[in-house]
Design a protein around this motif. Sequence first.
Motif, short mmCIF file in Angstrom:
data_model
loop_
_atom_site.label_atom_id
_atom_site.label_comp_id
_atom_site.label_asym_id
_atom_site.label_seq_id
_atom_site.Cartn_x
_atom_site.Cartn_y
_atom_site.Cartn_z
N ALA A 288 0.83 -1.21 0.00
CA ALA A 288 0.00 0.00 0.00
C ALA A 288 0.86 1.26 0.00
O ALA A 288 0.46 2.28 -0.57
CB ALA A 288 -0.93 -0.01 1.21
N LYS A 289 2.03 1.20 0.63
CA LYS A 289 2.91 2.37 0.67
C LYS A 289 3.27 2.85 -0.73
O LYS A 289 3.49 4.03 -0.96
CB LYS A 289 4.20 2.03 1.42
CG LYS A 289 4.09 2.04 2.91
CD LYS A 289 5.46 2.09 3.58
CE LYS A 289 6.34 0.92 3.18
NZ LYS A 289 7.63 0.92 3.91
N GLN A 290 3.32 1.93 -1.68
CA GLN A 290 3.75 2.27 -3.03
C GLN A 290 2.70 3.03 -3.81
O GLN A 290 3.02 3.68 -4.82
CB GLN A 290 4.14 0.99 -3.78
CG GLN A 290 5.26 0.21 -3.12
CD GLN A 290 5.60 -1.06 -3.87
OE1 GLN A 290 5.53 -1.12 -5.09
NE2 GLN A 290 5.98 -2.11 -3.14
N VAL A 291 1.45 2.98 -3.39
CA VAL A 291 0.38 3.62 -4.18
C VAL A 291 -0.53 4.51 -3.34
O VAL A 291 -1.55 4.98 -3.82
CB VAL A 291 -0.48 2.54 -4.88
CG1 VAL A 291 0.31 1.85 -5.98
CG2 VAL A 291 -1.02 1.51 -3.89
N ARG A 292 -0.17 4.76 -2.10
CA ARG A 292 -1.04 5.57 -1.24
C ARG A 292 -1.16 7.00 -1.76
O ARG A 292 -0.18 7.60 -2.22
CB ARG A 292 -0.50 5.60 0.19
CG ARG A 292 -1.46 6.24 1.19
CD ARG A 292 -0.89 6.28 2.58
NE ARG A 292 -1.90 6.63 3.58
CZ ARG A 292 -1.65 6.80 4.86
NH1 ARG A 292 -0.41 6.63 5.32
NH2 ARG A 292 -2.63 7.13 5.70
N ASN A 293 -2.35 7.55 -1.67
CA ASN A 293 -2.62 8.91 -2.10
C ASN A 293 -2.73 9.80 -0.87
O ASN A 293 -3.73 9.78 -0.16
CB ASN A 293 -3.92 8.96 -2.92
CG ASN A 293 -4.23 10.37 -3.40
OD1 ASN A 293 -3.32 11.19 -3.57
ND2 ASN A 293 -5.50 10.65 -3.63
N GLY A 294 -1.68 10.56 -0.58
CA GLY A 294 -1.70 11.45 0.57
C GLY A 294 -1.80 10.68 1.88
O GLY A 294 -1.09 9.71 2.12
N LYS A 295 -2.72 11.12 2.73
CA LYS A 295 -2.91 10.50 4.04
C LYS A 295 -4.23 9.73 4.11
O LYS A 295 -4.80 9.57 5.20
CB LYS A 295 -2.88 11.57 5.13
CG LYS A 295 -1.55 12.28 5.25
CD LYS A 295 -0.44 11.32 5.67
CE LYS A 295 0.88 12.05 5.85
NZ LYS A 295 1.98 11.14 6.26
#
Length: 359
Positions: A297-304
């Motif tokens: 998920a870290k690779q595609v997370r959008n903002g917070k």
Amino acid sequence: MQRLTVAGRLLITAIVLAALYFGFKALGGNEWLQKMRGKEATEQTGSSSGVEGPENSADSPTLPGNDEATSSATDEASDKGSSSAASDNGPRPAFTYTAPEPVNGKLKGVVELGASGFNSFIVRIDDQKRWKLEKAEFGNSLVTENMATDQDVREGLKKYIGNMLDFGVGGRDIQFVISSGAAKAEVTQKIIRALKSLNYVVNIVTAEQEGKLALRAVLPSDFDTNSFVADIGSGNTKISWRSGGSVQALEAYGSKYYQNGVSDAQVAEDVTAKAKQVPAANRKTAFIIGGIPFELAKQVRNGKERYTVLKAPDDYKGENAKQKAGLVIYKALADATGCQQFVFDWDANFTIGYLLTLK
């Protein structure tokens, strides 16, 4: 030079110019000119296309995930290979769910001893069991590597306890949970003794209980009838779903199976067999947590954002043995269920589900 005739002067000038020309050519002057022309053309093309550099990123074209129609962190579309989870190619419908906020909630804390380390969570919970994560800390006690000493345990727990007390959690509202994966490690009994020496109660959960607790924390009530939960841990994977008012939970291999000489094929077969037991009606969305999903998920997370939709398993490349093993599990889950939306919850943990069971 003054005594030379005009013709002589012109002849000498021509000789000098010729020497300069051939010298320039011999030193690669033509190649340099071509490069300069190419650079000029490239700069003109770049400026006319409207593409801007990092300094002007605020005005750059919208990236996937910045609007509702194309969200890189909230959905998946076209199939790739045999995996039914959506690929990174093509539009992604947005995952727009917002968890309800607690009203006049009370702070509670929990320390988890997992197969890979100590973690702690402080949450605010109200009388309707609505909750919000206020603080999380993650540590590494190297439990399964037999490198944790009694002193490691005591110091780690004191640290977490002290931070919780400073944050405002009451001493009686701090719980300690040992995961099913950690319970399998040989050093766990030593850790339990260390915890008891500090006069704390130790709550050990089975894999089935852990799966049910994960579902309680992760699965929103709006998704009870069409979704399931997967928790990919180091020691095991839990698959759970709600059916007919009850919760079903199954255990499969965890992402450190390679340390025990288990093959990818054996793990994929086991996970597939368990995942196929999820009813067809509960396969629309999968809520997923655990160490490997966190890394993906870290690779595609959008903002917070709290909820991030993972890419398809085939769109990831494992950076180490544990990630590659986790992707074997993720792919088996996707292939077996045909689920096209795996949603990672950044705030949830099965131990929070444990807190939700308390009065």
